[in-house]
Design a protein around this motif. Structure first.
Motif, PDB file in Angstrom:
ATOM      1  N   SER A 146      -7.817  -5.882   0.596  1.00 23.95           N
ATOM      2  CA  SER A 146      -6.394  -5.582   0.467  1.00 23.95           C
ATOM      3  C   SER A 146      -6.219  -4.125   0.901  1.00 23.95           C
ATOM      4  O   SER A 146      -7.044  -3.277   0.541  1.00 23.95           O
ATOM      5  CB  SER A 146      -5.929  -5.760  -0.974  1.00 23.95           C
ATOM      6  OG  SER A 146      -4.561  -5.484  -1.121  1.00 23.95           O
ATOM      7  N   PRO A 147      -5.182  -3.804   1.694  1.00 24.54           N
ATOM      8  CA  PRO A 147      -4.131  -4.695   2.188  1.00 24.54           C
ATOM      9  C   PRO A 147      -4.590  -5.519   3.380  1.00 24.54           C
ATOM     10  O   PRO A 147      -5.629  -5.264   3.991  1.00 24.54           O
ATOM     11  CB  PRO A 147      -3.039  -3.721   2.583  1.00 24.54           C
ATOM     12  CG  PRO A 147      -3.785  -2.496   3.023  1.00 24.54           C
ATOM     13  CD  PRO A 147      -4.973  -2.401   2.102  1.00 24.54           C
ATOM     14  N   ILE A 173      -3.137 -15.270  -3.021  1.00 25.75           N
ATOM     15  CA  ILE A 173      -2.276 -14.583  -2.044  1.00 25.75           C
ATOM     16  C   ILE A 173      -1.430 -13.479  -2.666  1.00 25.75           C
ATOM     17  O   ILE A 173      -0.787 -12.709  -1.950  1.00 25.75           O
ATOM     18  CB  ILE A 173      -1.367 -15.580  -1.308  1.00 25.75           C
ATOM     19  CG1 ILE A 173      -0.382 -16.260  -2.271  1.00 25.75           C
ATOM     20  CG2 ILE A 173      -2.206 -16.613  -0.560  1.00 25.75           C
ATOM     21  CD1 ILE A 173       0.668 -17.116  -1.573  1.00 25.75           C
ATOM     22  N   GLY A 174      -1.379 -13.397  -4.001  1.00 25.75           N
ATOM     23  CA  GLY A 174      -0.625 -12.333  -4.655  1.00 25.75           C
ATOM     24  C   GLY A 174       0.878 -12.476  -4.538  1.00 25.75           C
ATOM     25  O   GLY A 174       1.610 -11.492  -4.635  1.00 25.75           O
ATOM     26  N   ARG A 175       1.358 -13.701  -4.341  1.00 26.45           N
ATOM     27  CA  ARG A 175       2.800 -13.959  -4.236  1.00 26.45           C
ATOM     28  C   ARG A 175       3.167 -15.092  -5.184  1.00 26.45           C
ATOM     29  O   ARG A 175       2.775 -16.236  -4.960  1.00 26.45           O
ATOM     30  CB  ARG A 175       3.188 -14.364  -2.812  1.00 26.45           C
ATOM     31  CG  ARG A 175       2.982 -13.282  -1.773  1.00 26.45           C
ATOM     32  CD  ARG A 175       3.515 -13.766  -0.427  1.00 26.45           C
ATOM     33  NE  ARG A 175       3.346 -12.756   0.620  1.00 26.45           N
ATOM     34  CZ  ARG A 175       3.824 -12.878   1.846  1.00 26.45           C
ATOM     35  NH1 ARG A 175       4.494 -13.984   2.184  1.00 26.45           N
ATOM     36  NH2 ARG A 175       3.639 -11.929   2.749  1.00 26.45           N
ATOM     37  N   PRO A 176       3.915 -14.840  -6.241  1.00 24.76           N
ATOM     38  CA  PRO A 176       4.265 -15.907  -7.184  1.00 24.76           C
ATOM     39  C   PRO A 176       5.385 -16.793  -6.655  1.00 24.76           C
ATOM     40  O   PRO A 176       6.224 -16.358  -5.868  1.00 24.76           O
ATOM     41  CB  PRO A 176       4.737 -15.131  -8.420  1.00 24.76           C
ATOM     42  CG  PRO A 176       5.315 -13.872  -7.856  1.00 24.76           C
ATOM     43  CD  PRO A 176       4.443 -13.534  -6.667  1.00 24.76           C
ATOM     44  N   SER A 177       5.363 -18.053  -7.087  1.00 26.90           N
ATOM     45  CA  SER A 177       6.487 -18.939  -6.791  1.00 26.90           C
ATOM     46  C   SER A 177       7.611 -18.737  -7.798  1.00 26.90           C
ATOM     47  O   SER A 177       8.778 -18.970  -7.497  1.00 26.90           O
ATOM     48  CB  SER A 177       6.023 -20.402  -6.831  1.00 26.90           C
ATOM     49  OG  SER A 177       5.059 -20.655  -5.845  1.00 26.90           O
ATOM     50  N   ALA A 224       0.942  -8.216  -7.658  1.00 26.83           N
ATOM     51  CA  ALA A 224       1.023  -8.330  -6.197  1.00 26.83           C
ATOM     52  C   ALA A 224      -0.298  -7.874  -5.591  1.00 26.83           C
ATOM     53  O   ALA A 224      -0.390  -6.825  -4.954  1.00 26.83           O
ATOM     54  CB  ALA A 224       2.178  -7.501  -5.658  1.00 26.83           C
ATOM     55  N   ASP A 225      -1.331  -8.667  -5.810  1.00 17.75           N
ATOM     56  CA  ASP A 225      -2.668  -8.304  -5.341  1.00 17.75           C
ATOM     57  C   ASP A 225      -3.385  -9.575  -4.884  1.00 17.75           C
ATOM     58  O   ASP A 225      -3.470 -10.525  -5.661  1.00 17.75           O
ATOM     59  CB  ASP A 225      -3.451  -7.631  -6.459  1.00 17.75           C
ATOM     60  CG  ASP A 225      -4.836  -7.205  -6.014  1.00 17.75           C
ATOM     61  OD1 ASP A 225      -4.949  -6.576  -4.948  1.00 17.75           O
ATOM     62  OD2 ASP A 225      -5.805  -7.540  -6.719  1.00 17.75           O
TER      63      ASP A 225
END
Length: 414
Positions: A245-246, A269-273, A281-282
């Protein structure tokens, strides 16, 4: 447009493995102090996730109960999945190899529920067939949840809440999550289910970072909550992750419900639904390109909204009805949003690379994966090789090479 050259890399994760799954299931159930007696009917709940060896685990559970002289049957414990219909849920189980012929017992599906209690001012709902049994056993993988962080996340308590509640319960509980938070709802409803419903046992599965069965443990009702909390710690420690990351661009060959409830595991992926609770965010990924949808998803593309670019072949496979049923039930309509769509994989990847700023594409930090469940071998761009060299858990498997697209612009698989 130029694209970065990629290098195949092997990641090393913790790898505990269960060598004899049927024996492990039998030993776990034998040591759990089950209340099941000869002649008892036992409803065995199986879910919709792509759990490694789930047919073997459920089949071994059924055989153990039969050997006790009990009368087991399997039922779908999967909330609104399978298009929110009994036949759809039975089809999902059949796809995982769970049928009357393979299990040697009835497999019964219904969307009817009965109220068995109350939690947080809400009725607690239970599958009607399960409610009519002497005992209920829940079989599920314990893992970090894709929408929230807590000491109980995705596993036996979630199955007792969302799974056993069918569409009616799943819809109600997800709405309650907006007000109370996921962990509060799952814990409160799960405890009420343990107190009021005939929960005979929970069988928890923990997988290692290679999508293999790493541990199996059974709990009676009294021990289930603390047992699941302990298994979650192991699951979090063993979970596969992206190594850097990043990341400028992440290329995901397949998304799907058999890979993650959110199509792509948000822990990876560090992106919540779910927009209702904070989520780490990691890793930080600028753009995600999703290339295809698994056949095992039956057109349910929940989570496609977490991608930034996609392809026509993926979009053409989307059945928006089950996708929306799943997303709206979970109160996350954003998960159904279709991203920028391109006719070929090449166009989608090149467009993502054109949006990374002043960094030349050949120097971009790019990772390519089969899906978010299979991270043992991945591809990384040449720009990441200096960091790979510093890592003892990463092994280079070949020389840098161009991404291989066929004449139709489709990226050849890893």
């Amino acid at each position: 447009m130029s694209v970065p050259r990629m290098v195949r890399v092997r990641q090393t994760f913790a790898r505990p493995r269960v060598p004899d799954i049927p024996r492990a299931v039998a030993d776990a159930l034998a040591g759990a102090g089950l209340p099941v007696k000869r002649g008892d009917t036992v409803a065995v709940g199986a879910g919709s996730r792509g759990i490694a060896n789930i047919d073997v685990v459920v089949g071994a559970t059924v055989r153990y109960l039969r050997d006790l002289g009990a009368r087991p049957f399997v039922f779908p414990a999967m909330g609104s999945h399978g298009g929110g219909t009994a036949d759809g849920q039975l089809d999902v189980l059949a796809h995982y190899g769970i049928t009357e012929a393979t299990m040697g017992c009835p497999v019964r599906g219904t969307m009817d529920v009965v109220q068995v209690g109350e939690a947080l001012g809400m009725p607690v709902w239970l599958d009607r067939f399960a409610a009519e049994a002497n005992w209920i056993g829940v079989v599920n993988r314990v893992k970090p949840h894709t929408d929230f962080k807590g000491s109980i996340e995705s596993g036996l308590f979630k199955m007792m809440t969302i799974g056993l509640g069918k569409w009616k319960g799943a819809t109600q509980y997800h709405r309650a999550n907006v007000n109370h938070g996921y962990e509060t709802v799952i814990t409160a409803v799960g405890r009420e289910m343990l107190a009021k419903a005939p929960i005979g046992f929970g069988l928890g599965i923990v997988e290692n970072g290679y999508d293999e069965t790493g541990h199996i443990e059974a709990f009676n009702a009294a021990e289930l909550e603390q047992g699941e909390r302990r298994l979650l710690k192991d699951a979090r420690e063993w979970m596969a992750r992206l190594p850097f990351s990043p990341i400028d661009v992440l290329i995901v060959e397949h998304i799907g419900k058999n890979i993650s409830g959110s199509g792509m595991d948000t822990n990876v992926i560090g992106r919540p639904s779910n927009p209702h609770e904070p989520f780490p965010a990691d890793p930080k990924i600028l753009w995600i390109v999703a290339l295809d949808l698994t056949g095992e998803s039956y057109g349910n593309a929940m989570g496609i909204g977490n991608a930034d670019f996609t392809t026509r072949r993926l979009v053409d496979k989307i059945d928006m009805k089950p996708t929306l049923i799943n997303c709206i039930t979970a109160c996350c309509p954003n998960a159904a949003k279709v991203p920028a769509t391109y006719d070929t994989d090449r166009e989608a990847v090149e467009t993502a690379l054109s949006c990374i700023g002043l960094t030349p594409p050949e120097k971009a930090r790019v990772i390519r994966i089969k899906n978010t469940l299979m991270l043992g071998e991945i591809e990384v761009s040449e720009a990441l090789l200096p960091e790979v060299a510093k890592r003892g858990d990463l092994t280079v498997l070949g020389d840098p090479a161009e991404l291989r697209f066929d004449v139709a612009g489709v990226l050849r698989g890893l």
